[in-house]
Structures are given as C-alpha cells and as structure tokens.
Design an enzyme around this catalytic site. Structure first.
Site, PDB file in Angstrom:
ATOM      1  N   GLU A 107      10.377   0.594  10.196  1.00 18.44           N
ATOM      2  CA  GLU A 107      11.366   1.659   9.986  1.00 18.44           C
ATOM      3  C   GLU A 107      10.629   2.967  10.263  1.00 18.44           C
ATOM      4  OE1 GLU A 107      12.988   4.573   8.820  1.00 18.44           O
ATOM      5  OE2 GLU A 107      13.011   3.907   6.723  1.00 18.44           O
ATOM      6  N   LYS A 163       0.847  -1.196   0.000  1.00 12.75           N
ATOM      7  CA  LYS A 163       0.000   0.000   0.000  1.00 12.75           C
ATOM      8  C   LYS A 163       0.882   1.246   0.000  1.00 12.75           C
ATOM      9  CE  LYS A 163      -1.797   2.781   2.954  1.00 12.75           C
ATOM     10  NZ  LYS A 163      -1.838   4.075   2.236  1.00 12.75           N
ATOM     11  N   CYS A 175      13.423  10.476   6.998  1.00 16.44           N
ATOM     12  CA  CYS A 175      13.426   9.928   8.359  1.00 16.44           C
ATOM     13  C   CYS A 175      14.800  10.057   9.013  1.00 16.44           C
ATOM     14  CB  CYS A 175      12.966   8.481   8.352  1.00 16.44           C
ATOM     15  SG  CYS A 175      13.784   7.490   7.116  1.00 16.44           S
ATOM     16  N   GLU A 209       9.984  14.845  15.706  1.00 21.67           N
ATOM     17  CA  GLU A 209      10.322  14.839  14.285  1.00 21.67           C
ATOM     18  C   GLU A 209       9.466  15.901  13.585  1.00 21.67           C
ATOM     19  OE1 GLU A 209       9.146  11.290  12.035  1.00 21.67           O
ATOM     20  OE2 GLU A 209      11.156  11.240  11.188  1.00 21.67           O
TER      21      GLU A 209
HETATM   22  P1  NDP Z   1       2.016   7.680   8.614  1.00 25.77           P
HETATM   23  O1  NDP Z   1       2.896   6.888   9.488  1.00 25.77           O
HETATM   24  O2  NDP Z   1       0.631   7.940   9.037  1.00 25.77           O
HETATM   25  O3  NDP Z   1       1.927   7.022   7.165  1.00 25.77           O
HETATM   26  C1  NDP Z   1       2.779   6.030   6.642  1.00 25.77           C
HETATM   27  C2  NDP Z   1       1.949   5.004   5.881  1.00 25.77           C
HETATM   28  O4  NDP Z   1       1.102   4.274   6.785  1.00 25.77           O
HETATM   29  C3  NDP Z   1       1.003   5.607   4.863  1.00 25.77           C
HETATM   30  O5  NDP Z   1       0.889   4.733   3.770  1.00 25.77           O
HETATM   31  C4  NDP Z   1      -0.293   5.674   5.656  1.00 25.77           C
HETATM   32  O6  NDP Z   1      -1.422   5.763   4.860  1.00 25.77           O
HETATM   33  C5  NDP Z   1      -0.260   4.376   6.402  1.00 25.77           C
HETATM   34  N1  NDP Z   1      -1.071   4.325   7.614  1.00 25.77           N
HETATM   35  C6  NDP Z   1      -1.583   5.350   8.333  1.00 25.77           C
HETATM   36  N2  NDP Z   1      -2.237   4.879   9.417  1.00 25.77           N
HETATM   37  C7  NDP Z   1      -2.141   3.524   9.377  1.00 25.77           C
HETATM   38  C8  NDP Z   1      -2.594   2.467  10.231  1.00 25.77           C
HETATM   39  N3  NDP Z   1      -3.265   2.721  11.340  1.00 25.77           N
HETATM   40  N4  NDP Z   1      -2.295   1.198   9.901  1.00 25.77           N
HETATM   41  C9  NDP Z   1      -1.579   0.931   8.789  1.00 25.77           C
HETATM   42  N5  NDP Z   1      -1.133   1.879   7.948  1.00 25.77           N
HETATM   43  C10 NDP Z   1      -1.388   3.168   8.237  1.00 25.77           C
HETATM   44  O7  NDP Z   1       2.715   9.040   8.287  1.00 25.77           O
HETATM   45  P2  NDP Z   1       2.005  10.383   7.795  1.00 25.77           P
HETATM   46  O8  NDP Z   1       2.038  10.363   6.345  1.00 25.77           O
HETATM   47  O9  NDP Z   1       0.680  10.603   8.424  1.00 25.77           O
HETATM   48  O10 NDP Z   1       2.994  11.442   8.395  1.00 25.77           O
HETATM   49  C11 NDP Z   1       2.885  11.823   9.760  1.00 25.77           C
HETATM   50  C12 NDP Z   1       4.247  12.020  10.347  1.00 25.77           C
HETATM   51  O11 NDP Z   1       4.958  10.805  10.318  1.00 25.77           O
HETATM   52  C13 NDP Z   1       5.123  12.981   9.572  1.00 25.77           C
HETATM   53  O12 NDP Z   1       4.899  14.276   9.951  1.00 25.77           O
HETATM   54  C14 NDP Z   1       6.485  12.505   9.935  1.00 25.77           C
HETATM   55  O13 NDP Z   1       6.901  13.078  11.142  1.00 25.77           O
HETATM   56  C15 NDP Z   1       6.316  11.032  10.129  1.00 25.77           C
HETATM   57  N6  NDP Z   1       6.746  10.246   8.964  1.00 25.77           N
HETATM   58  C16 NDP Z   1       7.896   9.554   9.080  1.00 25.77           C
HETATM   59  C17 NDP Z   1       8.350   8.831   8.019  1.00 25.77           C
HETATM   60  C18 NDP Z   1       9.605   8.071   8.112  1.00 25.77           C
HETATM   61  O14 NDP Z   1      10.085   7.570   7.104  1.00 25.77           O
HETATM   62  N7  NDP Z   1      10.167   7.940   9.277  1.00 25.77           N
HETATM   63  C19 NDP Z   1       7.654   8.797   6.745  1.00 25.77           C
HETATM   64  C20 NDP Z   1       6.406   9.519   6.739  1.00 25.77           C
HETATM   65  C21 NDP Z   1       6.008  10.227   7.821  1.00 25.77           C
HETATM   66  P3  NDP Z   1      -1.887   7.190   4.243  1.00 25.77           P
HETATM   67  O15 NDP Z   1      -0.757   8.105   4.273  1.00 25.77           O
HETATM   68  O16 NDP Z   1      -2.268   6.819   2.909  1.00 25.77           O
HETATM   69  O17 NDP Z   1      -3.023   7.635   5.085  1.00 25.77           O
END
Ligand code: NDP
Length: 481
Positions: free
Chosen positions: A255, A181, A289, A386
């Site tokens: 991760e 996904k 990240c 973060e």
């Molecule tokens: P999320 O952790 O919410 O999203 C990462 C992925 O997980 C997306 O595909 C998201 O779907 C999906 N997801 C969201 N909720 C669930 C769940 N309950 N169960 C399974 N999958 C889920 O990150 P965000 O995009 O909301 O970003 C929020 C914060 O996270 C950022 O501000 C940043 O600080 C951090 N972040 C960190 C990352 C890293 O690589 N360490 C990467 C991205 C974000 P969808 O986005 O489609 O809703």
C-alpha cells in the site's frame, strides 16, 4: 467573525511513559542490540528510549512467530481466535484515552484526530476481523481456506496504531502469526499494543513487535522464515521490497503513495465542497496516502471556490497538538519537513503561486502552515509527486473528460473525490477514475468493511473488507511474486 479560544489541553498524565522499551518477542519485552530515542515532533523533547532490532533480534522474532504458528495459532479453531481478537478490541477501547494521548505525543497529530479517528478505527478493525475469524469458510475463498504462515509487516508513521490494526487484525483472524516493525519515529503505541496482547493473554509469539529503522524493515522483509510481506509506506521503498521478495515464493501486498484528485464540479454546494477539500488535504497535516492533494476545480467556479477556501483556511488553528481545539498539528519529523519545504520551493521555482494561511508557527518543533498553490500545471513536481504535507495544488478543468484526463495523469492511483449534485456524473466519473477508492461528496471516510488499496504505483492488494482477507489466506489468484 473570529472566535478566541481558551486553551483546552488534554492531560498527559493518562500516559505512563517508561524510560526505555524493549522488543516484544515471544510474549515478553526483551533487550536488543542497541537503542535509539523517540521524540515529540511538537516540542522536540525526548519521550523514551526504544530498542533497535538487529539481525539476531529479527531471527528470534521470526522463530517465535513460527513456533506460535505451528503449535498454537494455526491449529486453534476460528471461534477461539476470534475471542482473542474481541478481547484486544475491547482493551483498545478501554485504553483509548491513553493511546490517543500517546499517539499525539509521539506523532504530532491533533488529539482531536487521534481521539476521534485513529483509536476508534483501530478498535473497529479488531472488532470487524474478530467477526470473520470463525466464518472464513463463508468468505468466498472455498470451504476451508488456510492461513499463509508467518507474516512480516512494515508500517509507516502517519497512522501508527491504525496501520498496525489494519495489518495485525486480518492476519490474526485468518490464523497467521506476525512480526511487525513500526516506523522509527512513532514506535510507542505499538509497544503499548504489545502490553495489550499480554493483557489479553494472547498466546506467546502470535504477535511480535521489532522496533528499529529502515534497516530493521529490510531484515524483516528479506528474512527466509517469512511467508508473506505486507508493507505500507513510500513507493520507492515499496519497489525495493518488491525486488527483495521477487522469486522468493513470499506473498506480497503493497500500500504505497498517492496523489489524489479531488474533483469539484460547478453544481456542487461550495461550502460543503470547501469542508471536503479541507478535510481531504489538511487532515493529519496531509500525512495521508489518500489525501486529496490535487484540487481539480471546474473553471467557472474556480475564483469563488478559492476565495471561500482561503477564508476557511484562515480559521484553521495550528499549534499544540494536545489542545482539543487544534486543527493542524506538527509535521512528523525534521526530514519530512525538509521534504515539504524542498517540494514547495520547487513549486514556486516552476512558476506556481503560493498562498499560506497567516498563522504563527511555534518556535520549537516541526511546523508547516496550510498552503495552497494556484497556477499549477500537470507537469509541475507539486502536481506529480507526493508532498505528504498540508499543501494543496490547484488545477482547473472545463469538461468532465478533461477532469478525468488530469485526474488520472499521475503515476499513482489510490483515491479520488467527486463533488457534484448529479448522481449520473458521479457514476460516470467513478467508472473512469483509476483509483482504488472514489469518494462522492465526501472525503477521507474509512470503514473496516470497505476494501482499500491502489492501482499503478500506489501498490496492489486490498486491506479491509472481505477482499482484505484474501491477502492473508492461501487462496488461488493471490498476488504471488
Ligand atoms: P518509508 O517508506 O521509508 O517508511 C515506511 C516504513 O518502511 C517505515 O517503517 C520504514 O522504517 C520502513 N523502511 C524504510 N526503508 C525500508 C527498506 N528498505 N526495507 C523495509 N522497510 C523499510 O517512508 P518514510 O517514512 O521515509 O517517508 C518518506 C516518504 O514516503 C514520505 O515523504 C511520503 O511521501 C511517503 N510515505 C507514504 C506513506 C503512505 O502511506 N503512502 C506513508 C509514509 C510515507 P523507518 O521509518 O523506521 O526508517
């Protein structure tokens, strides 16, 4: 001296956008339960309609992956699987320009980065893992390590195609099939990747792509037909997934976030360190990240280094991500911009001093200027949380021991940087920094052969290198939950 640049726009015509995209299940694009729109964060224009996968769609995708696993992929000799991976890698290279433009349109990152980093590294991951497919017996996990089965993979929006490659390439090389996904805001390159799987004649069901939001991710990770979950994203969602997988027998790798320290000692060459700091925090708008979001600078050179850094920041070019001269593109989404604004406001409210590069922001789209906070203390939210944006928090230190104490003083432990001319100090620091990756006199360097992953709330499991294979093989000592 300030240089004037003529516009150097990359052409959008290399991308043929469809009006709407289905789900990729069992080797075909199929309709799903509902649709949503994906936009360009630089212009807010709608790019395409994408399908939102509901429970029945996820069921179908997992069933397709199971069938492909049992009938084809897990019984195929490694050397044959490797041929498919090599073919995918070559197709990624052939379609590199199209993929780079599409990534920039959907994500907002500068074309220079999608062209020179994201897409070449995605292809490199497939080439690297293609090479492992017939050599798994020599990887140090016993003579004939077995795949795990069907893998559910959920990825974020910051490096859409590259994170897909980090997930899919090792899973397939090890004989697993996948349901992936992509993030809601950046689904398009994953859907072109689905076309590439068709072009490569990959057997149906080996790769399935289900688009949607967090609820689709939730359905996927909780699905009883999944043997392993691999997630990259926020620590909050990672914890939720760990709870959902607990006592299910599913393998899990996470991760998660980071708050990396980039530690600069007084003997480092200032100009080189400034380039490393800029690359560490402003690459990909800080949506990284492992970004070097905390600068720890030795007190004796703090003033000199900060002046040089600010001078350099005034030369960064923010704007149209499709322009080949752009350094800072758009923030990926409105919610992400809101989050950056909220956290930076808290920085000022808690007493830190904000300085932003004086660059005009476009009227449409989501933008945030490269920003530095000084006078930051370890307790401030901007030193602990973060931000995931182009925002650097600066702290100072006097001794190496103090640098270690401050660097390790966060809940995270993904990466760190050390800048000094002394090799012995680099080794001393690297052995004490609680971070999965430590860069010395450089930052944000990636290679498929190098394992990547975190300590503490940055997650567990490694991606890349020989260590990364372990996450997709049935070997003793894995991270069962
Ligand atoms: P999320 O952790 O919410 O999203 C990462 C992925 O997980 C997306 O595909 C998201 O779907 C999906 N997801 C969201 N909720 C669930 C769940 N309950 N169960 C399974 N999958 C889920 O990150 P965000 O995009 O909301 O970003 C929020 C914060 O996270 C950022 O501000 C940043 O600080 C951090 N972040 C960190 C990352 C890293 O690589 N360490 C990467 C991205 C974000 P969808 O986005 O489609 O809703």
């Amino acid at each position: 001296m300030r240089f004037e640049y003529a516009p150097a726009p990359e052409s959008r015509s290399v991308v043929t956008l469809r009006d709407s995209y289905g789900l990729f299940i069992g080797g075909e694009f199929v309709a799903g339960s509902s649709v949503f729109k994906t936009i360009s964060p630089a212009t807010e224009e709608v790019l395409a309609e994408v399908t939102h996968a509901g429970p029945e769609d996820v069921d179908r995708a997992v069933a397709a992956a199971r069938q492909a696993y049992e009938r084809v992929w897990s019984v195929m000799p490694g050397r044959e699987r490797g041929k498919y991976l090599f073919r995918i890698a070559r197709l990624l290279q052939e379609r590199a320009r199209e993929l780079a433009v599409l990534e920039t349109m959907d994500n907002g990152k500068p074309i220079r980065e999608s062209r020179d980093v994201d897409i070449p590294l995605a292809a490199a991951h497939f080439f690297y893992h293609a090479g492992w497919a017939d050599k798994l017996g020599y990887a140090g996990f016993g003579p004939s390590p077995r795949p795990l089965g069907v893998v559910g993979q959920v990825i974020p929006w910051n490096f859409p195609l590259l994170m897909l490659a980090w997930k899919i390439a090792p899973a397939l090389a090890c004989g697993n099939t996948v349901v992936l996904k992509p993030a809601e805001t950046t689904p398009l390159t994953a859907l072109v990747f689905a076309e590439i799987c068709q072009q490569a004649d990959l057997p149906s069901g080996v790769v399935n792509i289900v688009t949607g939001d967090g609820s689709t991710g939730q359905l996927l990770v909780a699905h009883p037909g999944i043997d392993k979950v691999a997630f990259t994203g926020s620590t909050a969602v990672g914890k939720e997934i760990a709870r959902a997988c607990a006592v299910s027998g599913k393998r899990l790798t996470l991760e998660l976030g980071g708050k990396a320290a980039n530690v600069v000692f007084d003997d480092s060459p200032v100009d080189q360190a400034v380039e490393g700091i800029v690359n560490g925090i402003f690459f990909n708008q800080g949506h990284v990240c492992c970004a070097g979001s905390r600068l720890l600078v030795q007190e004796s050179i703090a003033d000199e280094l900060l002046s040089a850094l600010k001078r350099r920041m005034t030369t960064l070019r923010l704007g149209d991500p499709m322009d080949k001269n752009t350094d800072i593109g758009a923030i990926n989404s409105r919610p992400q911009l809101d989050k950056i604004q909220e956290l930076t406001a808290s920085g000022e409210a808690e007493g830190a001093e904000r300085w932003s590069a004086p660059c005009p922001l476009p009227d449409r789209g989501f933008w945030f200027p490269p920003t530095v906070f000084t006078g930051v203390s370890a307790a401030h939210r901007i030193a602990q949380e973060e931000i995931f944006g182009p925002v650097l928090s600066v702290l100072t230190f006097r001794t190496p021991a103090e640098a270690i104490e401050k660097a390790n003083n966060t809940p995270y432990g993904l990466s760190a940087g050390v800048w000094t001319e002394k090799g012995s100090l680099i080794l001393w620091m690297a052995s004490r920094l609680r971070a999965g990756v430590v860069w010395a006199n450089t930052f944000n360097r990636f290679d498929p052969a190098a394992p990547f992953g975190g300590y503490k709330e940055s997650g567990f499991g490694r991606e890349g290198g020989r260590h990364g294979l372990e996450a997709y093989l049935d070997v003793l000592g894995g991270s069962d939950v």
